[in-house]
Motif scaffolding. Sequence first.
Motif, PDB file in Angstrom:
ATOM      1  N   ASN A   1       0.826  -1.209   0.000  1.00 25.42           N
ATOM      2  CA  ASN A   1       0.000   0.000   0.000  1.00 25.42           C
ATOM      3  C   ASN A   1       0.858   1.255   0.000  1.00 25.42           C
ATOM      4  O   ASN A   1       0.540   2.234  -0.686  1.00 25.42           O
ATOM      5  N   ALA A   2       1.940   1.247   0.758  1.00 23.77           N
ATOM      6  CA  ALA A   2       2.842   2.399   0.760  1.00 23.77           C
ATOM      7  C   ALA A   2       3.367   2.676  -0.643  1.00 23.77           C
ATOM      8  O   ALA A   2       3.391   3.830  -1.093  1.00 23.77           O
ATOM      9  N   CYS A   3       3.758   1.608  -1.338  1.00 26.29           N
ATOM     10  CA  CYS A   3       4.284   1.777  -2.696  1.00 26.29           C
ATOM     11  C   CYS A   3       3.197   2.222  -3.667  1.00 26.29           C
ATOM     12  O   CYS A   3       3.469   2.977  -4.609  1.00 26.29           O
ATOM     13  N   GLN A   4       1.953   1.782  -3.467  1.00 26.03           N
ATOM     14  CA  GLN A   4       0.863   2.199  -4.337  1.00 26.03           C
ATOM     15  C   GLN A   4       0.538   3.682  -4.195  1.00 26.03           C
ATOM     16  O   GLN A   4       0.068   4.322  -5.129  1.00 26.03           O
ATOM     17  N   PHE A   5       0.809   4.237  -3.018  1.00 23.59           N
ATOM     18  CA  PHE A   5       0.443   5.629  -2.767  1.00 23.59           C
ATOM     19  C   PHE A   5       1.660   6.553  -2.664  1.00 23.59           C
ATOM     20  O   PHE A   5       1.622   7.561  -1.971  1.00 23.59           O
ATOM     21  N   GLY A   6       2.735   6.181  -3.361  1.00 17.35           N
ATOM     22  CA  GLY A   6       3.852   7.096  -3.513  1.00 17.35           C
ATOM     23  C   GLY A   6       5.050   6.844  -2.638  1.00 17.35           C
ATOM     24  O   GLY A   6       6.028   7.596  -2.705  1.00 17.35           O
ATOM     25  N   GLY A   7       5.027   5.814  -1.809  1.00 14.45           N
ATOM     26  CA  GLY A   7       6.137   5.543  -0.912  1.00 14.45           C
ATOM     27  C   GLY A   7       7.046   4.452  -1.432  1.00 14.45           C
ATOM     28  O   GLY A   7       7.032   4.102  -2.613  1.00 14.45           O
ATOM     29  N   SER A   8       7.831   3.872  -0.521  1.00 15.20           N
ATOM     30  CA  SER A   8       8.823   2.871  -0.898  1.00 15.20           C
ATOM     31  C   SER A   8       8.935   1.804   0.180  1.00 15.20           C
ATOM     32  O   SER A   8       8.455   1.972   1.313  1.00 15.20           O
ATOM     33  N   LEU A   9       9.600   0.714  -0.176  1.00 14.99           N
ATOM     34  CA  LEU A   9       9.882  -0.343   0.787  1.00 14.99           C
ATOM     35  C   LEU A   9      10.654   0.209   1.975  1.00 14.99           C
ATOM     36  O   LEU A   9      10.320  -0.059   3.133  1.00 14.99           O
ATOM     37  N   GLU A  10      11.679   0.985   1.692  1.00 14.74           N
ATOM     38  CA  GLU A  10      12.530   1.516   2.763  1.00 14.74           C
ATOM     39  C   GLU A  10      11.750   2.398   3.727  1.00 14.74           C
ATOM     40  O   GLU A  10      11.991   2.393   4.934  1.00 14.74           O
ATOM     41  N   GLY A  11      10.794   3.152   3.204  1.00 14.31           N
ATOM     42  CA  GLY A  11      10.020   4.039   4.054  1.00 14.31           C
ATOM     43  C   GLY A  11       8.956   3.345   4.875  1.00 14.31           C
ATOM     44  O   GLY A  11       8.492   3.889   5.884  1.00 14.31           O
ATOM     45  N   ALA A  12       8.571   2.140   4.455  1.00 14.69           N
ATOM     46  CA  ALA A  12       7.454   1.453   5.127  1.00 14.69           C
ATOM     47  C   ALA A  12       7.882   0.263   5.965  1.00 14.69           C
ATOM     48  O   ALA A  12       7.085  -0.250   6.755  1.00 14.69           O
ATOM     49  N   VAL A  13       9.135  -0.197   5.835  1.00 16.50           N
ATOM     50  CA  VAL A  13       9.497  -1.474   6.432  1.00 16.50           C
ATOM     51  C   VAL A  13       9.495  -1.431   7.958  1.00 16.50           C
ATOM     52  O   VAL A  13       9.259  -2.451   8.618  1.00 16.50           O
ATOM     53  N   LYS A  14       9.725  -0.272   8.561  1.00 12.79           N
ATOM     54  CA  LYS A  14       9.661  -0.203  10.030  1.00 12.79           C
ATOM     55  C   LYS A  14       8.218  -0.368  10.510  1.00 12.79           C
ATOM     56  O   LYS A  14       7.961  -1.026  11.526  1.00 12.79           O
ATOM     57  N   CYS A  15       7.276   0.234   9.775  1.00 11.12           N
ATOM     58  CA  CYS A  15       5.867  -0.008  10.092  1.00 11.12           C
ATOM     59  C   CYS A  15       5.539  -1.487   9.944  1.00 11.12           C
ATOM     60  O   CYS A  15       4.801  -2.059  10.748  1.00 11.12           O
ATOM     61  N   ALA A  16       6.075  -2.099   8.907  1.00 13.95           N
ATOM     62  CA  ALA A  16       5.845  -3.526   8.678  1.00 13.95           C
ATOM     63  C   ALA A  16       6.355  -4.353   9.851  1.00 13.95           C
ATOM     64  O   ALA A  16       5.696  -5.307  10.292  1.00 13.95           O
ATOM     65  N   ALA A  17       7.525  -4.008  10.379  1.00 12.29           N
ATOM     66  CA  ALA A  17       8.074  -4.726  11.532  1.00 12.29           C
ATOM     67  C   ALA A  17       7.188  -4.546  12.761  1.00 12.29           C
ATOM     68  O   ALA A  17       6.965  -5.498  13.524  1.00 12.29           O
ATOM     69  N   ALA A  18       6.678  -3.337  12.953  1.00  9.97           N
ATOM     70  CA  ALA A  18       5.777  -3.092  14.090  1.00  9.97           C
ATOM     71  C   ALA A  18       4.528  -3.952  13.984  1.00  9.97           C
ATOM     72  O   ALA A  18       4.048  -4.519  14.977  1.00  9.97           O
ATOM     73  N   ILE A  19       3.990  -4.061  12.788  1.00  9.60           N
ATOM     74  CA  ILE A  19       2.793  -4.882  12.566  1.00  9.60           C
ATOM     75  C   ILE A  19       3.074  -6.335  12.924  1.00  9.60           C
ATOM     76  O   ILE A  19       2.277  -6.987  13.609  1.00  9.60           O
ATOM     77  N   GLU A  20       4.202  -6.859  12.466  1.00 10.45           N
ATOM     78  CA  GLU A  20       4.516  -8.260  12.714  1.00 10.45           C
ATOM     79  C   GLU A  20       4.777  -8.524  14.193  1.00 10.45           C
ATOM     80  O   GLU A  20       4.368  -9.566  14.733  1.00 10.45           O
ATOM     81  N   LEU A  21       5.432  -7.600  14.877  1.00 13.80           N
ATOM     82  CA  LEU A  21       5.661  -7.771  16.316  1.00 13.80           C
ATOM     83  C   LEU A  21       4.347  -7.780  17.080  1.00 13.80           C
ATOM     84  O   LEU A  21       4.124  -8.631  17.956  1.00 13.80           O
ATOM     85  N   LEU A  22       3.464  -6.844  16.762  1.00 11.11           N
ATOM     86  CA  LEU A  22       2.178  -6.791  17.446  1.00 11.11           C
ATOM     87  C   LEU A  22       1.336  -8.021  17.122  1.00 11.11           C
ATOM     88  O   LEU A  22       0.672  -8.588  18.002  1.00 11.11           O
ATOM     89  N   HIS A  23       1.374  -8.449  15.871  1.00  8.17           N
ATOM     90  CA  HIS A  23       0.636  -9.652  15.469  1.00  8.17           C
ATOM     91  C   HIS A  23       1.082 -10.862  16.288  1.00  8.17           C
ATOM     92  O   HIS A  23       0.245 -11.614  16.806  1.00  8.17           O
TER      93      HIS A  23
END
Length: 351
Positions: A68-90
Amino acid sequence: MGAEAATTFAPARGGLPKHLLEGYAKATREQLEFYLDPPSDAPFLDALLEDYPARGGKMLRPSICIANACQFGGSLEGAVKCAAAIELLHNALLIHDDVQDGSDMRRGRPTLHALHGIPLAINAGDALLFTAFRPLLDAIAPLGGEAARQVIDVTIAMARQTAEGQALELGWRDHNVTDLCAADYIGMALKKTSWMGMIWPAQLGVIVGGRGKVDPGRVVKFGHFLGVAFQIEDDLRNLSDDPGYGKEMNGDLYEAKRTLMLIHVLDAATRAERSRIEDFLALTREERSDDEVLWLAGLMEEKGSIEHARKVAAAMAGCALEEFERTYAGCPQDDNHAFLHGLVRWIFDRK
């Protein structure tokens, strides 16, 4: 596509760009290793924190965020910390869910509380939950005040919705509620599964990718239908002998979860059959025998409860496909677009 058209959705193979999912999973795992690196040695904690994340998992939620980040103008590098937070909370919530449900298996191995006892497992779940705040705060630090506030707002909303859904599922079981309908189940699945599993990861991606300039509400309906379809299919897989499922077969019946199939079979049963089901549900997990579990599973097949659930899951998937077209209209037609579209079919063909 209306409700009638949605029921024509037919699950089929394929859909997810494998290289993209593998790349996003690898990047997320690297972040997990960084944030799980302990500042000091902690016996009875460090190994437990690493256990569930190390078991693998599909990294679906982090990948939804990044795509979703990449679809709306972002990048893997900019979103991967959010991704890690999601996986930790999950993973934190998985530990707690396994305790609450009395589950025996998780990702093909004994649950954390089965291995280490309930107190240590709960403590590890708590620690993972708080650890998730580190990458989330690191992710929003460069975004500015408005985007950071949006991240906090959608996270608080997800936490409330998820807790409400879990409370419904546990409350129905613990108070032996038997007068439910399909709408009750779908409402519960929206809260328990869709918000944490689909909507929130997508919203974080939208906010990070759009730097707060894209409304995160635009992904809610797509995530709603996708999450409900996912949960129904997960419940159906629990009744199967799929070796790749990774959890206890018929565990939902042993735990007396109010699945769509259970709700349907209660309504379709004869008076004598319903009385027998209600007697079964009134027992504790330890008192529910293998024979009674197999009888109830067979009755669900006989009464058409399993086929009914398949049709509802297909309808939810059809609605998700319709919402996808509206949600991602104008976005780049790239691998991320294909990944998000392919999620709808992947639900029915998970590996």
